[in-house]
Design a protein around this motif. Structure first.
Motif, mmCIF file in Angstrom:
data_model
loop_
_atom_site.group_PDB
_atom_site.id
_atom_site.type_symbol
_atom_site.label_atom_id
_atom_site.label_comp_id
_atom_site.label_asym_id
_atom_site.label_seq_id
_atom_site.Cartn_x
_atom_site.Cartn_y
_atom_site.Cartn_z
ATOM 1 N N TRP A 194 -12.530 2.190 6.203
ATOM 2 C CA TRP A 194 -11.436 2.798 5.455
ATOM 3 C C TRP A 194 -11.871 4.137 4.856
ATOM 4 O O TRP A 194 -13.044 4.288 4.460
ATOM 5 C CB TRP A 194 -10.953 1.886 4.328
ATOM 6 C CG TRP A 194 -9.987 0.844 4.778
ATOM 7 C CD1 TRP A 194 -8.684 1.023 5.125
ATOM 8 C CD2 TRP A 194 -10.237 -0.554 4.931
ATOM 9 N NE1 TRP A 194 -8.108 -0.176 5.478
ATOM 10 C CE2 TRP A 194 -9.036 -1.159 5.372
ATOM 11 C CE3 TRP A 194 -11.362 -1.356 4.739
ATOM 12 C CZ2 TRP A 194 -8.930 -2.518 5.626
ATOM 13 C CZ3 TRP A 194 -11.251 -2.721 5.001
ATOM 14 C CH2 TRP A 194 -10.040 -3.281 5.448
ATOM 15 N N PHE A 245 0.839 -1.202 0.000
ATOM 16 C CA PHE A 245 0.000 0.000 0.000
ATOM 17 C C PHE A 245 0.878 1.257 0.000
ATOM 18 O O PHE A 245 0.577 2.237 -0.688
ATOM 19 C CB PHE A 245 -0.952 0.011 1.199
ATOM 20 C CG PHE A 245 -2.005 1.072 1.063
ATOM 21 C CD1 PHE A 245 -3.155 0.829 0.321
ATOM 22 C CD2 PHE A 245 -1.845 2.325 1.630
ATOM 23 C CE1 PHE A 245 -4.115 1.814 0.154
ATOM 24 C CE2 PHE A 245 -2.794 3.319 1.472
ATOM 25 C CZ PHE A 245 -3.942 3.055 0.726
ATOM 26 N N TYR A 298 -8.669 5.448 0.163
ATOM 27 C CA TYR A 298 -8.174 4.069 0.142
ATOM 28 C C TYR A 298 -8.793 3.308 -1.043
ATOM 29 O O TYR A 298 -8.094 2.645 -1.811
ATOM 30 C CB TYR A 298 -8.525 3.399 1.471
ATOM 31 C CG TYR A 298 -8.298 1.901 1.522
ATOM 32 C CD1 TYR A 298 -7.029 1.397 1.763
ATOM 33 C CD2 TYR A 298 -9.351 1.003 1.343
ATOM 34 C CE1 TYR A 298 -6.812 0.028 1.819
ATOM 35 C CE2 TYR A 298 -9.138 -0.360 1.402
ATOM 36 C CZ TYR A 298 -7.873 -0.851 1.641
ATOM 37 O OH TYR A 298 -7.666 -2.202 1.692
ATOM 38 N N ASP A 347 -3.110 3.050 5.025
ATOM 39 C CA ASP A 347 -4.404 2.761 4.407
ATOM 40 C C ASP A 347 -5.572 3.359 5.170
ATOM 41 O O ASP A 347 -6.694 3.355 4.669
ATOM 42 C CB ASP A 347 -4.589 1.250 4.267
ATOM 43 C CG ASP A 347 -4.349 0.507 5.570
ATOM 44 O OD1 ASP A 347 -3.883 1.132 6.529
ATOM 45 O OD2 ASP A 347 -4.639 -0.697 5.625
#
Lengths: 147, 202
Positions: A114, A89, A118, B102
């Protein structure tokens, strides 16, 4: 040979856009302007593919988005081996730095734990594939011919 | 044909222009041997890349006595940007706000700091009202984007330390008087604006 040149051009643009947008983040809102310019340049590169055979066009577009797609699969695999999913990521954030300014404009909303950026970041390999495909498609060029 | 050339030239040219502008405006950072970028480069030479060897180290530090606005630092062995790799600001009720890849700027349980091999709790030497304002500031940034190399200049990208630095900078407390491009977690540890509540290494 023309496929390789087209792929090399896209990688060259992408890597230097990463540098330019990355440094311009120090001088907001220049990063947003450069990010939009990146989309224009990529769109312009896509138009150059209109003369290519459909199979060559697909090859170029997919070859360009392979790193993003590999990173996408590493992230969603949630592999804990060497913390690969986590690092993937981070690398994805860097790889799509040229589009990070646009993602940063998204509202700070969480969905299923999230933030919105994202999901958009994970979708970028596919969004960019679609973007490139649309601009390089013969349908677009046909419309222009009719006009 | 002209467009084909333009597409290839424009970004290298812009990268060079922005780089030269940034260098000329920040000579003090480039001449500072303890700047974050030099710390990172020295670590890379030793083979340390990224935030170190991630695992559950179970430091089991006590969080008793923490006040909203206090800071928590955590680190793994082999971290490339100093002793600590991550940071968060305590907001009360066993929760911290931090910025992470994230998740962006988000609320987490403080107990996840038990996973680090090194942990440190810092008390910011400031009026409780100032600390409350800092907490309110970070709360307002929830959901904002994480970017590892978030420069201090903007308000759209955050990393774990920038959010804490900015929250207190808005209240008049500057944890980075050297005006670096980035704020390393270790800078908070060495700052005169804090005192160590407790720390632990396993």
């Amino acid at each position: 040979m023309q496929n390789l040149i087209a792929i090399a051009r896209l990688y060259f643009i992408h890597i230097f856009a990463f540098l330019a947008v990355g440094i311009s983040m120090y001088y907001p809102p220049w990063d947003i302007i450069l990010s939009l310019l990146y989309l224009v340049v990529i769109g312009s590169e896509a138009r150059l593919l209109r003369e290519f055979a459909p199979s060559s066009r697909c090859l170029v577009i997919l070859a360009w988005q392979v790193p993003g797609m590999v990173l996408f699969f590493l992230v969603i695999s949630h592999t804990t081996l060497w913390d690969l999913s986590n690092y993937a990521f981070f690398i994805m954030l860097f790889w799509y730095t040229a589009l990070a300014p646009i993602l940063s404009l998204l509202p700070g909303i969480f969905w299923r734990g999230w933030p919105l950026y994202y999901y958009f970041l994970l979708a970028l390999p596919f969004i960019m594939t679609a973007y490139h495909s649309i601009f390089s498609s013969s349908i677009c060029s046909l419309k222009q011919t009719i006009r | 044909m002209k467009w084909k050339q333009f597409n290839l030239i424009i970004f290298p040219l812009l990268a060079l222009i922005f780089f030269l502008i940034a260098v000329s405006a920040n000579r003090h950072v480039f001449s500072n041997e303890s700047a974050v970028m030099y710390t990172y480069l020295q670590s890379v030479r030793k083979g340390n890349i990224g935030y170190g060897f991630n695992s559950y180290y179970g430091n089991n530090i006590s969080f008793a006595g923490l006040e909203p606005g206090d800071l928590i630092l955590g680190g793994y062995p082999g971290c490339s940007y100093g002793r600590f790799s991550h940071a968060g600001i305590y907001i009360g009720n066993g929760e911290v706000i931090e910025s992470f890849g994230d998740l962006g700027v988000n609320i987490q349980s403080i107990y996840h700091y038990w996973e680090y091999s090194e942990v440190c709790l810092l008390r910011v030497k400031a009026d409780p009202a100032v600390k409350k304002q800092a907490v309110e500031y970070v709360r307002r940034q929830q959901g904002a984007m994480f970017y590892p190399l978030a420069f201090k200049a903007d308000n759209r990208y955050w990393n774990c330390t920038k959010i804490m630095w900015k929250a207190y900078r808005e209240q008049g407390l500057d944890f980075d008087p050297g005006d670096d491009f980035w704020v390393a977690p270790d800078l908070f540890y060495h700052s005169d604006l804090v005192e160590v509540i407790r720390e632990r290494k396993v």
